[in-house]
Design a protein around this motif. Structure first.
Motif, PDB file in Angstrom:
ATOM      1  N   TRP A   1      -6.906 -21.801   3.909  1.00  0.00           N
ATOM      2  CA  TRP A   1      -6.155 -20.578   3.651  1.00  0.00           C
ATOM      3  C   TRP A   1      -6.859 -19.369   4.252  1.00  0.00           C
ATOM      4  O   TRP A   1      -6.203 -18.474   4.815  1.00  0.00           O
ATOM      5  CB  TRP A   1      -5.990 -20.368   2.146  1.00  0.00           C
ATOM      6  N   ARG A   2      -8.169 -19.313   4.153  1.00  0.00           N
ATOM      7  CA  ARG A   2      -8.920 -18.167   4.678  1.00  0.00           C
ATOM      8  C   ARG A   2      -8.720 -18.049   6.188  1.00  0.00           C
ATOM      9  O   ARG A   2      -8.585 -16.933   6.715  1.00  0.00           O
ATOM     10  CB  ARG A   2     -10.400 -18.322   4.340  1.00  0.00           C
ATOM     11  N   THR A   3      -8.686 -19.167   6.894  1.00  0.00           N
ATOM     12  CA  THR A   3      -8.426 -19.147   8.330  1.00  0.00           C
ATOM     13  C   THR A   3      -7.082 -18.489   8.611  1.00  0.00           C
ATOM     14  O   THR A   3      -6.965 -17.609   9.471  1.00  0.00           O
ATOM     15  CB  THR A   3      -8.432 -20.573   8.900  1.00  0.00           C
ATOM     16  N   ASP A   4      -6.061 -18.915   7.870  1.00  0.00           N
ATOM     17  CA  ASP A   4      -4.724 -18.365   8.070  1.00  0.00           C
ATOM     18  C   ASP A   4      -4.672 -16.891   7.694  1.00  0.00           C
ATOM     19  O   ASP A   4      -4.034 -16.088   8.392  1.00  0.00           O
ATOM     20  CB  ASP A   4      -3.705 -19.156   7.243  1.00  0.00           C
ATOM     21  N   ALA A   5      -5.328 -16.510   6.602  1.00  0.00           N
ATOM     22  CA  ALA A   5      -5.302 -15.117   6.139  1.00  0.00           C
ATOM     23  C   ALA A   5      -5.991 -14.190   7.144  1.00  0.00           C
ATOM     24  O   ALA A   5      -5.491 -13.091   7.439  1.00  0.00           O
ATOM     25  CB  ALA A   5      -5.969 -15.010   4.769  1.00  0.00           C
ATOM     26  N   VAL A   6      -7.132 -14.616   7.679  1.00  0.00           N
ATOM     27  CA  VAL A   6      -7.859 -13.795   8.659  1.00  0.00           C
ATOM     28  C   VAL A   6      -7.054 -13.660   9.942  1.00  0.00           C
ATOM     29  O   VAL A   6      -6.946 -12.565  10.516  1.00  0.00           O
ATOM     30  CB  VAL A   6      -9.254 -14.399   8.937  1.00  0.00           C
ATOM     31  N   ASN A   7      -6.463 -14.757  10.412  1.00  0.00           N
ATOM     32  CA  ASN A   7      -5.660 -14.686  11.640  1.00  0.00           C
ATOM     33  C   ASN A   7      -4.416 -13.825  11.446  1.00  0.00           C
ATOM     34  O   ASN A   7      -4.027 -13.073  12.343  1.00  0.00           O
ATOM     35  CB  ASN A   7      -5.262 -16.094  12.082  1.00  0.00           C
ATOM     36  N   LEU A   8      -3.788 -13.919  10.283  1.00  0.00           N
ATOM     37  CA  LEU A   8      -2.619 -13.090   9.996  1.00  0.00           C
ATOM     38  C   LEU A   8      -2.992 -11.618  10.035  1.00  0.00           C
ATOM     39  O   LEU A   8      -2.299 -10.795  10.664  1.00  0.00           O
ATOM     40  CB  LEU A   8      -2.044 -13.467   8.628  1.00  0.00           C
ATOM     41  N   GLN A   9      -4.089 -11.263   9.371  1.00  0.00           N
ATOM     42  CA  GLN A   9      -4.521  -9.865   9.343  1.00  0.00           C
ATOM     43  C   GLN A   9      -4.889  -9.378  10.744  1.00  0.00           C
ATOM     44  O   GLN A   9      -4.590  -8.242  11.120  1.00  0.00           O
ATOM     45  CB  GLN A   9      -5.714  -9.713   8.390  1.00  0.00           C
ATOM     46  N   THR A  10      -5.526 -10.238  11.545  1.00  0.00           N
ATOM     47  CA  THR A  10      -5.902  -9.875  12.924  1.00  0.00           C
ATOM     48  C   THR A  10      -4.663  -9.597  13.773  1.00  0.00           C
ATOM     49  O   THR A  10      -4.604  -8.613  14.514  1.00  0.00           O
ATOM     50  CB  THR A  10      -6.730 -10.997  13.560  1.00  0.00           C
ATOM     51  N   LEU A  11      -3.661 -10.458  13.674  1.00  0.00           N
ATOM     52  CA  LEU A  11      -2.443 -10.303  14.476  1.00  0.00           C
ATOM     53  C   LEU A  11      -1.661  -9.064  14.063  1.00  0.00           C
ATOM     54  O   LEU A  11      -1.062  -8.390  14.896  1.00  0.00           O
ATOM     55  CB  LEU A  11      -1.573 -11.551  14.336  1.00  0.00           C
ATOM     56  N   ILE A  12      -1.668  -8.743  12.769  1.00  0.00           N
ATOM     57  CA  ILE A  12      -1.002  -7.526  12.299  1.00  0.00           C
ATOM     58  C   ILE A  12      -1.756  -6.293  12.795  1.00  0.00           C
ATOM     59  O   ILE A  12      -1.163  -5.326  13.286  1.00  0.00           O
ATOM     60  CB  ILE A  12      -0.891  -7.521  10.763  1.00  0.00           C
ATOM     61  N   ALA A  13      -3.098  -6.330  12.685  1.00  0.00           N
ATOM     62  CA  ALA A  13      -3.915  -5.178  13.089  1.00  0.00           C
ATOM     63  C   ALA A  13      -3.801  -4.891  14.581  1.00  0.00           C
ATOM     64  O   ALA A  13      -3.851  -3.731  15.009  1.00  0.00           O
ATOM     65  CB  ALA A  13      -5.372  -5.423  12.702  1.00  0.00           C
ATOM     66  N   LYS A  14      -3.636  -5.925  15.392  1.00  0.00           N
ATOM     67  CA  LYS A  14      -3.528  -5.761  16.847  1.00  0.00           C
ATOM     68  C   LYS A  14      -2.092  -5.492  17.292  1.00  0.00           C
ATOM     69  O   LYS A  14      -1.830  -5.325  18.494  1.00  0.00           O
ATOM     70  CB  LYS A  14      -4.074  -6.995  17.558  1.00  0.00           C
ATOM     71  N   GLY A  15      -1.158  -5.487  16.355  1.00  0.00           N
ATOM     72  CA  GLY A  15       0.216  -5.156  16.682  1.00  0.00           C
ATOM     73  C   GLY A  15       1.056  -6.297  17.209  1.00  0.00           C
ATOM     74  O   GLY A  15       2.176  -6.073  17.693  1.00  0.00           O
ATOM     75  N   HIS A  16       0.563  -7.519  17.119  1.00  0.00           N
ATOM     76  CA  HIS A  16       1.352  -8.659  17.594  1.00  0.00           C
ATOM     77  C   HIS A  16       2.415  -9.064  16.581  1.00  0.00           C
ATOM     78  O   HIS A  16       3.482  -9.552  16.953  1.00  0.00           O
ATOM     79  CB  HIS A  16       0.430  -9.854  17.886  1.00  0.00           C
ATOM     80  N   LEU A  17       2.119  -8.867  15.304  1.00  0.00           N
ATOM     81  CA  LEU A  17       3.077  -9.163  14.239  1.00  0.00           C
ATOM     82  C   LEU A  17       3.393  -7.893  13.469  1.00  0.00           C
ATOM     83  O   LEU A  17       2.545  -7.003  13.346  1.00  0.00           O
ATOM     84  CB  LEU A  17       2.510 -10.204  13.254  1.00  0.00           C
ATOM     85  N   LYS A  18       4.606  -7.819  12.961  1.00  0.00           N
ATOM     86  CA  LYS A  18       4.935  -6.738  12.039  1.00  0.00           C
ATOM     87  C   LYS A  18       4.188  -6.957  10.728  1.00  0.00           C
ATOM     88  O   LYS A  18       3.821  -8.089  10.398  1.00  0.00           O
ATOM     89  CB  LYS A  18       6.442  -6.713  11.776  1.00  0.00           C
ATOM     90  N   ASN A  19       3.988  -5.889  10.004  1.00  0.00           N
ATOM     91  CA  ASN A  19       3.293  -5.984   8.723  1.00  0.00           C
ATOM     92  C   ASN A  19       4.224  -6.635   7.698  1.00  0.00           C
ATOM     93  O   ASN A  19       5.073  -5.971   7.102  1.00  0.00           O
ATOM     94  CB  ASN A  19       2.864  -4.601   8.249  1.00  0.00           C
ATOM     95  N   ILE A  20       4.062  -7.943   7.502  1.00  0.00           N
ATOM     96  CA  ILE A  20       4.960  -8.660   6.596  1.00  0.00           C
ATOM     97  C   ILE A  20       4.732  -8.263   5.142  1.00  0.00           C
ATOM     98  O   ILE A  20       5.612  -8.423   4.302  1.00  0.00           O
ATOM     99  CB  ILE A  20       4.822 -10.190   6.747  1.00  0.00           C
ATOM    100  N   PHE A  21       3.556  -7.722   4.823  1.00  0.00           N
ATOM    101  CA  PHE A  21       3.300  -7.258   3.459  1.00  0.00           C
ATOM    102  C   PHE A  21       4.114  -5.989   3.196  1.00  0.00           C
ATOM    103  O   PHE A  21       4.717  -5.838   2.137  1.00  0.00           O
ATOM    104  CB  PHE A  21       1.814  -6.981   3.263  1.00  0.00           C
ATOM    105  N   LYS A  22       4.128  -5.093   4.168  1.00  0.00           N
ATOM    106  CA  LYS A  22       4.889  -3.853   4.037  1.00  0.00           C
ATOM    107  C   LYS A  22       6.384  -4.131   3.994  1.00  0.00           C
ATOM    108  O   LYS A  22       7.143  -3.446   3.308  1.00  0.00           O
ATOM    109  CB  LYS A  22       4.565  -2.930   5.212  1.00  0.00           C
ATOM    110  N   ASN A  23       6.811  -5.155   4.734  1.00  0.00           N
ATOM    111  CA  ASN A  23       8.234  -5.491   4.796  1.00  0.00           C
ATOM    112  C   ASN A  23       8.668  -6.427   3.673  1.00  0.00           C
ATOM    113  O   ASN A  23       9.738  -7.016   3.724  1.00  0.00           O
ATOM    114  CB  ASN A  23       8.562  -6.149   6.148  1.00  0.00           C
ATOM    115  N   ASP A  24       7.793  -6.637   2.702  1.00  0.00           N
ATOM    116  CA  ASP A  24       8.114  -7.475   1.553  1.00  0.00           C
ATOM    117  C   ASP A  24       8.485  -8.896   1.978  1.00  0.00           C
ATOM    118  O   ASP A  24       9.447  -9.479   1.507  1.00  0.00           O
ATOM    119  CB  ASP A  24       9.261  -6.860   0.737  1.00  0.00           C
TER     120      ASP A  24
END
Length: 554
Positions: A174-197
């Protein structure tokens, strides 16, 4: 004037060389084909890699050779820590054990993504919960710890306990997935899924790389920007660039539990007693010295670790605590070792990745030794696509019932399904021949007295390690399904599901503080004195630092 001319020539030469490098860096040096050009094949080449920064909460451990195993007296006569010379690759390791607050973040995340109120997720959330009842004692008043140790803010920075090896291993995934998710959001590759609920939409790194359209319930608007240039003539609003791959170096390496050899190497930190290329003396603890008390004048006499000092002595006298705590203590309460790692001796013992065997066979392998490899591959369907649990057609999430009756998912919903490699994958290979290598050379057919039998005959013969078998499901006289335990006489607890844990704990005597000591427990069991920390692999050179004659005596 002459100096001015020389300076001008140097500057001009530098500019020319830079321009030459720029003109060829985007092309193959051997074929001339362009890299990362969508109009010329879009062949992938990652950018220059100048070094890997330690992940959050981790420190770098430079690899090397060391003596693994017991270097002091073996008063228990276990004969399972015979000294072996090993080499370890460089890696990154958590500077402390995973704390209650960090693990509770994981628990909250899983509850939001896989709410237990939904029937299909009811066993997912329960499988990650620590066993808080490990604090109970038949003759002890310890319920306050069962009720508060995990969630109360007073214990937020204490190491998490009550976690089985299986749970610790799943946390790393899970930590691998969580870190990669946060990295992709921070670099602008993914939309902020937390903000978008959209937190309910599980992110999985393997799915992201294999078939990203299956993420976020098929919502392709979340992942809209990749890397590199967009092809000419692309429609406005279409995907920008190309999709990210492992070759781009953006995603983190997988987090995992340390191997036994890695953990012991990191705990011993022989850089403290190294002089040039020689190790002077022996290390009995994670710190450099023969005693468990501080010798520096300011803190002289203070204990350097949290451990049990005698019968009924967990912290010392009232008003003068020897080690500061009668249970696990806040992380970083004691000085770190030579690598900057805290509590490698004392506080809580720690799970490592290895399956337990009494003998560590460095003749079979003396490079990054590890017992427990199960080689797998992604499951591919008839359409040639990876199978995703709970998403692909017919790919239901499978569950496993542990010997203690707990039900856990074999794979998290929304993750890629893996299957063991087959004989076709091992044909004419010299480095491995089977998928499951947990009992290789120690418990398998070739290491037994039945080595001349075939595999089918061997399966019906007595096991080398006569350990209890898994409970079986039977129907009782009332028609209810019950678990029936193995009632045959057994002689050992060693099996392919028995894992090593290292280091002493708050409830252990000083003997177990030696990093070479090793104990074992079934992977599905938890205690109030075993925690864990994660590691991740270092890629590229062992180190970017210059060699230093550390500890040279003048």
């Amino acid at each position: 004037m002459r100096n001015l001319i020389k300076i001008s020539l140097v500057v001009l030469t530098t500019i020319l060389l830079t321009n030459c490098n720029r003109s060829t860096s985007g092309k193959s040096k051997l074929t001339g084909l362009a890299f990362n050009d969508p109009n010329n094949g879009n062949f992938i080449r990652g950018n220059s890699f100048e070094g890997q920064k330690p992940p959050l909460g981790m420190v770098a451990v430079e690899g090397g050779s060391f003596t693994m195993g017991q270097v002091q007296d073996d008063v228990m006569f276990d004969w399972n820590t015979t000294p072996k010379k090993m080499h370890i690759r460089s890696f990154f390791m958590d500077e402390t054990e995973v704390t209650n607050s960090e693990y509770f973040l994981y628990v909250q995340y899983m509850k939001q993504v896989f709410p237990p109120s939904e029937e299909k997720y009811k066993h997912v959330y329960s499988s990650v919960l620590p066993d808080t009842l490990v604090w109970r004692k038949s003759l002890g008043n310890t319920d306050i710890l069962s009720d508060n140790y995990l969630r109360h803010p007073a214990y937020a920075d204490y190491p998490v306990v009550g976690v089985s090896w299986l749970q610790a291993n799943q946390y790393c995934k899970w930590r691998t997935d969580a870190v990669n998710l946060q990295t992709l959001i921070a670099k602008g590759h993914l939309k902020n899924i937390f903000k978008n609920d959209s937190i309910r939409n599980h992110f999985d790194t393997d799915v992201f790389l294999a078939d990203s359209d299956k993420l976020f319930d098929g919502d392709t608007t979340v992942y809209k920007r990749g890397v590199g240039r967009t092809a000419r003539g692309a429609n406005k609003g279409s995907f920008q660039g190309r999709k990210i791959t492992q070759a781009d170096g953006i995603l983190t390496q997988k987090f995992r539990l340390p191997t036994e050899a890695e953990w012991e190497f990191a705990a011993k930190a022989n850089i403290e007693n190294r002089e040039y290329n020689n190790v002077r003396g022996r290390k009995k603890y994670a710190w450099n010295g023969k005693y468990s008390r501080e010798k520096n004048k300011r803190f002289r006499g203070d204990q350097l670790a949290n451990f049990k000092q005698g019968q009924g002595e967990y912290s010392g006298l009232s008003g003068w605590s020897s080690d500061g705590s009668d249970i696990p203590i806040r992380v970083k309460s004691y000085p770190p070792n030579g690598f900057g790692l805290y509590d490698m001796s004392g506080n809580v013992a720690e799970w490592v990745a290895d399956v337990y065997r009494p003998i560590i066979d460095n003749e079979a392998n003396d490079f990054n030794y590890f017992r427990g490899n199960i080689f797998t591959k992604k499951m591919i369907n008839e359409e040639g696509k990876v199978v995703i649990a709970g998403v692909s057609e017919g790919a239901e999430v499978e569950y496993d019932t542990l010997p203690n009756g707990k039900i856990i998912p074999k794979q998290i919903p929304g993750s890629v399904k893996y299957i063991p490699i087959t004989k076709d994958d091992t044909t004419l290979r010299r480095n491995f021949s089977v998928s499951d290598n947990t009992d290789i050379t120690d418990g398998d057919l070739n290491s037994s007295r039945f080595y001349e039998d075939d595999e089918d005959e061997f399966a019906s013969k007595p096991s080398m390690y006569n350990s209890p078998k898994r409970p079986t499901r039977e129907t009782d006289e009332n028609g209810r399904e019950v678990l029936v335990n193995d009632s045959k006489k057994r002689t050992t607890l060693i099996s392919n599901r028995t894992r090593v844990y290292k280091g002493g704990s708050w409830s252990d005597r000083e003997y177990w503080l030696d990093p070479a000591q090793r104990r074992y427990l079934p992977e599905y069991m938890a205690t109030n004195y075993i925690g864990f920390r994660c590691v991740t692999d270092k890629v590229g050179p062992m180190t970017y630092k210059k060699r230093k004659a550390r500890g040279v005596r003048r």
